[in-house]
Design a protein around this motif. Structure first.
Motif, PDB file in Angstrom:
ATOM      1  N   TYR A 173       0.747  -1.089   0.123  1.00  0.00           N
ATOM      2  CA  TYR A 173      -0.086  -0.039   0.034  1.00  0.00           C
ATOM      3  C   TYR A 173       0.986   1.103   0.127  1.00  0.00           C
ATOM      4  O   TYR A 173       1.715   1.357   0.794  1.00  0.00           O
ATOM      5  N   LEU A 204       2.274   4.670   0.972  1.00  0.00           N
ATOM      6  CA  LEU A 204       2.376   5.573   2.011  1.00  0.00           C
ATOM      7  C   LEU A 204       1.687   6.931   1.801  1.00  0.00           C
ATOM      8  O   LEU A 204       1.643   7.271   0.612  1.00  0.00           O
ATOM      9  N   LEU A 205       1.088   7.542   2.698  1.00  0.00           N
ATOM     10  CA  LEU A 205       0.438   8.809   2.580  1.00  0.00           C
ATOM     11  C   LEU A 205       1.588   9.675   2.379  1.00  0.00           C
ATOM     12  O   LEU A 205       2.426   9.754   3.233  1.00  0.00           O
ATOM     13  N   SER A 228       3.551  13.159   3.215  1.00  0.00           N
ATOM     14  CA  SER A 228       3.684  14.110   4.255  1.00  0.00           C
ATOM     15  C   SER A 228       3.029  15.414   3.639  1.00  0.00           C
ATOM     16  O   SER A 228       3.461  15.786   2.692  1.00  0.00           O
ATOM     17  N   ASN A 285      -7.086  -3.367   4.250  1.00  0.00           N
ATOM     18  CA  ASN A 285      -7.228  -2.405   3.257  1.00  0.00           C
ATOM     19  C   ASN A 285      -8.319  -1.311   3.557  1.00  0.00           C
ATOM     20  O   ASN A 285      -8.294  -0.246   3.373  1.00  0.00           O
ATOM     21  N   ARG A 316      -6.720   0.793   6.147  1.00  0.00           N
ATOM     22  CA  ARG A 316      -5.769   1.903   5.496  1.00  0.00           C
ATOM     23  C   ARG A 316      -6.592   2.976   4.695  1.00  0.00           C
ATOM     24  O   ARG A 316      -6.087   4.079   4.652  1.00  0.00           O
ATOM     25  N   GLU A 317      -7.866   2.684   4.010  1.00  0.00           N
ATOM     26  CA  GLU A 317      -8.426   3.619   3.510  1.00  0.00           C
ATOM     27  C   GLU A 317      -9.090   4.564   4.433  1.00  0.00           C
ATOM     28  O   GLU A 317      -9.199   5.929   4.203  1.00  0.00           O
ATOM     29  N   SER A 343      -7.877   5.562   7.481  1.00  0.00           N
ATOM     30  CA  SER A 343      -6.562   6.049   7.998  1.00  0.00           C
ATOM     31  C   SER A 343      -6.309   7.216   6.838  1.00  0.00           C
ATOM     32  O   SER A 343      -6.112   8.393   7.248  1.00  0.00           O
ATOM     33  N   LYS A 344      -6.098   6.786   5.649  1.00  0.00           N
ATOM     34  CA  LYS A 344      -6.024   7.789   4.585  1.00  0.00           C
ATOM     35  C   LYS A 344      -6.875   8.917   4.680  1.00  0.00           C
ATOM     36  O   LYS A 344      -6.804  10.385   4.544  1.00  0.00           O
ATOM     37  N   ARG A 345      -8.236   8.568   4.735  1.00  0.00           N
ATOM     38  CA  ARG A 345      -9.277   9.709   4.609  1.00  0.00           C
ATOM     39  C   ARG A 345      -9.243  10.656   5.933  1.00  0.00           C
ATOM     40  O   ARG A 345      -9.106  11.693   5.735  1.00  0.00           O
ATOM     41  N   MET A 371      -6.201  11.395   7.407  1.00  0.00           N
ATOM     42  CA  MET A 371      -5.582  11.988   7.376  1.00  0.00           C
ATOM     43  C   MET A 371      -5.678  13.393   6.221  1.00  0.00           C
ATOM     44  O   MET A 371      -5.384  14.409   6.312  1.00  0.00           O
ATOM     45  N   GLU A 372      -6.222  12.928   5.131  1.00  0.00           N
ATOM     46  CA  GLU A 372      -6.795  13.885   4.107  1.00  0.00           C
ATOM     47  C   GLU A 372      -7.707  14.965   4.640  1.00  0.00           C
ATOM     48  O   GLU A 372      -7.521  16.034   4.443  1.00  0.00           O
TER      49      GLU A 372
END
Length: 192
Positions: free
Chosen positions: A2, A4-5, A7, A141, A144-145, A147-149, A151-152
């Motif tokens: 996956y 990485l987001l 920074s 997964n 992860r999605e 977590s990504k949301r 952070m965004e």
């Protein structure tokens, strides 16, 4: 694997423009609360953040205090802005997601540390799906999605990742715990 987001990029001029666009061309003042005895360099980290924010026009004062005072006040929502940490004791992202950024819901036990009352229905649905999924890869997964949301959307602002060191004599061995506790009964001798 996956990806990485990314920074967030350091962009003080962009931050000043965003403040002006939001109606604060001259900035504003805030207080950042922090413990001064819980995390490595916690008060110093808060002061560094305050300096960076002050440079962009957000005059920041640090209110650092012992953790036994800080966490009681934070739990009562006495701070508008604070620095704190979280350890994923489950070994996966469900713990911090449910506690820190899930919409507060006493019935589910979600949002216990979400004093900012952050709420996002899409994020909640992703966490719900992950918690109902027994397939490890699919759950990972979904988390992860989520977590990504988070952070965004800046549901929380990650500052740093703390690594806790342990030191032992050669004849002793200890498996570090995610919760940072050190239990004497978990230390084993390597000598016969």
């Amino acid at each position: 694997a996956y990806p990485l987001l990314p920074s967030p990029v350091y962009d003080p001029d962009g931050a000043k423009r965003l403040l002006a666009d939001a109606g604060y061309p001259n900035g504003f003042e805030i207080t950042l609360a922090a413990p001064n005895d819980r995390y490595m360099n916690d008060e110093q980290i808060a002061k560094a953040i305050a300096q960076m924010w002050t440079k962009i026009g957000i005059k920041t004062t640090v209110n650092a205090m012992p953790s036994n005072v800080f966490f009681g006040k934070r739990s009562k929502n006495e701070f508008g802005l604070w620095l704190a940490g979280w350890a994923a004791q489950t070994g996966e992202m469900s713990s911090p997601l449910r506690a820190l950024v899930a919409t507060p819901n006493k019935e589910k036990g979600w949002g216990a540390a979400n004093q900012g009352q952050y709420s996002d229905k899409t994020l909640d649905r992703l966490i719900d799906q992950a918690m109902l999924t027994v397939d490890d890869t699919r759950r990972r997964n979904l988390l992860r999605e989520a977590s990504k949301r988070s952070m965004e959307q800046f549901g929380v602002i990650p500052i740093h990742y703390e690594v806790t060191p342990w030191a032992m004599k050669k004849e002793l061995e200890y498996q570090p715990r995610a919760d940072q506790f050190t239990n004497a009964y978990d230390i084993v001798t390597t000598k016969p």
